[in-house]
Design a protein around this motif. Structure first.
Motif, PDB file in Angstrom:
ATOM      1  N   ILE A  19       2.811  43.996  56.040  1.00 43.07           N
ATOM      2  CA  ILE A  19       3.566  43.521  57.208  1.00 43.07           C
ATOM      3  C   ILE A  19       4.597  44.591  57.559  1.00 43.07           C
ATOM      4  O   ILE A  19       5.676  44.638  56.969  1.00 43.07           O
ATOM      5  CB  ILE A  19       4.232  42.150  56.905  1.00 43.07           C
ATOM      6  CG1 ILE A  19       3.154  41.137  56.524  1.00 43.07           C
ATOM      7  CG2 ILE A  19       5.048  41.656  58.098  1.00 43.07           C
ATOM      8  CD1 ILE A  19       3.660  39.850  55.915  1.00 43.07           C
ATOM      9  N   GLU A  44      10.241  35.561  62.623  1.00 45.39           N
ATOM     10  CA  GLU A  44       8.929  35.705  63.275  1.00 45.39           C
ATOM     11  C   GLU A  44       7.957  36.444  62.348  1.00 45.39           C
ATOM     12  O   GLU A  44       6.788  36.057  62.215  1.00 45.39           O
ATOM     13  CB  GLU A  44       9.104  36.458  64.599  1.00 45.39           C
ATOM     14  CG  GLU A  44       7.844  36.499  65.445  1.00 45.39           C
ATOM     15  CD  GLU A  44       8.013  37.274  66.749  1.00 45.39           C
ATOM     16  OE1 GLU A  44       6.987  37.752  67.274  1.00 45.39           O
ATOM     17  OE2 GLU A  44       9.161  37.410  67.237  1.00 45.39           O
ATOM     18  N   ALA A  45       8.445  37.486  61.691  1.00 46.71           N
ATOM     19  CA  ALA A  45       7.596  38.253  60.767  1.00 46.71           C
ATOM     20  C   ALA A  45       7.131  37.368  59.611  1.00 46.71           C
ATOM     21  O   ALA A  45       5.962  37.412  59.203  1.00 46.71           O
ATOM     22  CB  ALA A  45       8.361  39.465  60.236  1.00 46.71           C
ATOM     23  N   LYS A  64       4.462  34.618  60.517  1.00 49.33           N
ATOM     24  CA  LYS A  64       3.078  35.139  60.549  1.00 49.33           C
ATOM     25  C   LYS A  64       2.464  35.103  59.146  1.00 49.33           C
ATOM     26  O   LYS A  64       1.253  35.018  58.988  1.00 49.33           O
ATOM     27  CB  LYS A  64       3.057  36.578  61.072  1.00 49.33           C
ATOM     28  CG  LYS A  64       3.388  36.747  62.544  1.00 49.33           C
ATOM     29  CD  LYS A  64       3.381  38.230  62.908  1.00 49.33           C
ATOM     30  CE  LYS A  64       4.023  38.544  64.234  1.00 49.33           C
ATOM     31  NZ  LYS A  64       3.323  38.015  65.389  1.00 49.33           N
ATOM     32  N   ASP A  92       2.448  48.227  65.224  1.00 48.39           N
ATOM     33  CA  ASP A  92       2.608  46.765  65.220  1.00 48.39           C
ATOM     34  C   ASP A  92       3.673  46.370  66.248  1.00 48.39           C
ATOM     35  O   ASP A  92       4.787  46.895  66.225  1.00 48.39           O
ATOM     36  CB  ASP A  92       3.032  46.312  63.822  1.00 48.39           C
ATOM     37  CG  ASP A  92       3.262  44.824  63.732  1.00 48.39           C
ATOM     38  OD1 ASP A  92       2.270  44.096  63.548  1.00 48.39           O
ATOM     39  OD2 ASP A  92       4.426  44.385  63.849  1.00 48.39           O
TER      40      ASP A  92
END
Length: 322
Positions: free
Chosen positions: A83, A117-118, A121, A302
């Motif tokens: 990520i 938000e990260a 996911k 990303d």
């Protein structure tokens, strides 16, 4: 009212810390769980475990996601390979020199929402960061400028290894436990390892006669309180608020303890003949401008990671850092 009735229930969670028992950061996690209990009249009980007590550290991410336990303290950078955003919610090489600036990005400029938000996911809920200062570099050779680092063998991990590599360092990946012998045997010239106190306790004063400050590879650091999404969602709002309030208090109080601790431990290094070298702020500023390109590469295109970097760069520009 159902919500009021629900708030009277006692909730029991388990949390695995990032640190071993007996360390300063672990003591502050004890303060965190005590503060959450205090803010909820003892109705939110978080049982604390040290690093590796419930699961090996590398498995904590998946264990919390699956609900094996409800919460962890982690360092987002460990998962940055999967990520990309996590590289920038943990520590930014040549990034914010002052932890208050980094914390301001989280709380005032949308960093918290981007971190959430990260994590969303990844099926987890980000609560808040603990933000504190630099980690030093320990060296067997005198390094007085960024240019002096080029061609030297350095131990760095994560995004720091990419940024330092771009600045000409011959980067060697090495486990934390191997840093002492790596310096002693000359396998590396200088190294990142941990905070000043932990490094002193590990004996680095015996094998590296120079400390380089500030630790530009990790000028400021954020560790994270992260919860299982279903468990967090089931909490009454007052309990969620208790987590947020306690987290922010611990961030400031740990940071202040480290400031005091660092001055005391540097005196102990000096007593053992270690020289403390200070890099020139103008030199760091020039290198920061170059590091921006390394950060952008690390986003791997990303969209969220790019948004985070753009936001951080804009703030650094407004602060006159870039």
């Amino acid at each position: 009212m159902p919500a009021v009735a629900r708030a009277q229930e006692t909730v029991s969670w388990r949390m695995q810390a990032l640190w071993d028992g007996g360390t300063t950061p672990y003591e502050f996690e004890k303060n965190f769980v005590a503060r959450v209990a205090e803010l909820t009249d003892g109705k939110f009980d978080i049982k604390l475990f040290s690093a590796g007590q419930l699961v090996p550290a590398a498995q904590a991410f998946d264990a919390v996601r699956s609900g094996a336990f409800q919460m962890m303290k982690t360092f987002d950078g460990y998962e940055a390979g999967k990520i990309p955003s996590f590289a920038f919610t943990s520590t930014i090489p040549f990034g914010f020199p002052d932890p208050d600036q980094y914390e301001a990005w989280f709380y005032e400029l949308g960093g918290l929402d981007m971190a959430r938000e990260a994590y969303a996911k990844a099926g987890l809920t980000y609560i808040a960061p603990t933000v504190y200062g630099e980690e030093p570099m320990h060296s067997t050779v005198k390094i007085e400028s960024i240019a002096d680092m080029a061609g030297k063998k350095g131990r760095f991990v994560g995004l720091a290894s990419a940024v330092m590599g771009d600045l000409g360092v011959a980067v060697t990946p090495m486990a934390t436990a191997e840093v002492y012998s790596g310096l002693e045997k000359g396998l590396i010239d200088f190294a990142d390892r941990g905070d000043l106190t932990a490094n002193y306790e590990a004996g680095l004063a015996e094998v590296a006669k120079f400390i380089i400050l500030p630790g530009v590879h990790q000028p400021t650091t954020a560790t994270s309180y992260v919860a299982n999404t279903a468990a967090f969602g089931a909490l009454p709002d007052s309990f969620k608020a208790a987590l947020a309030v306690a987290a922010r208090e611990i961030s400031g109080s740990l940071r202040q303890r480290i400031i005091v601790q660092n001055t005391e431990i540097l005196d102990k290094y000096r007593e053992k003949g270690v020289e403390v070298l200070q890099l020139d702020p103008a030199d760091i500023s020039a290198a920061r401008g170059k590091a921006v390109e390394s950060w952008k590469k690390a986003t791997k295109g990303d969209p969220l990671a790019t948004k985070i970097v753009d936001s951080q760069v804009a703030f650094m520009q407004s602060l006159g850092l870039i």
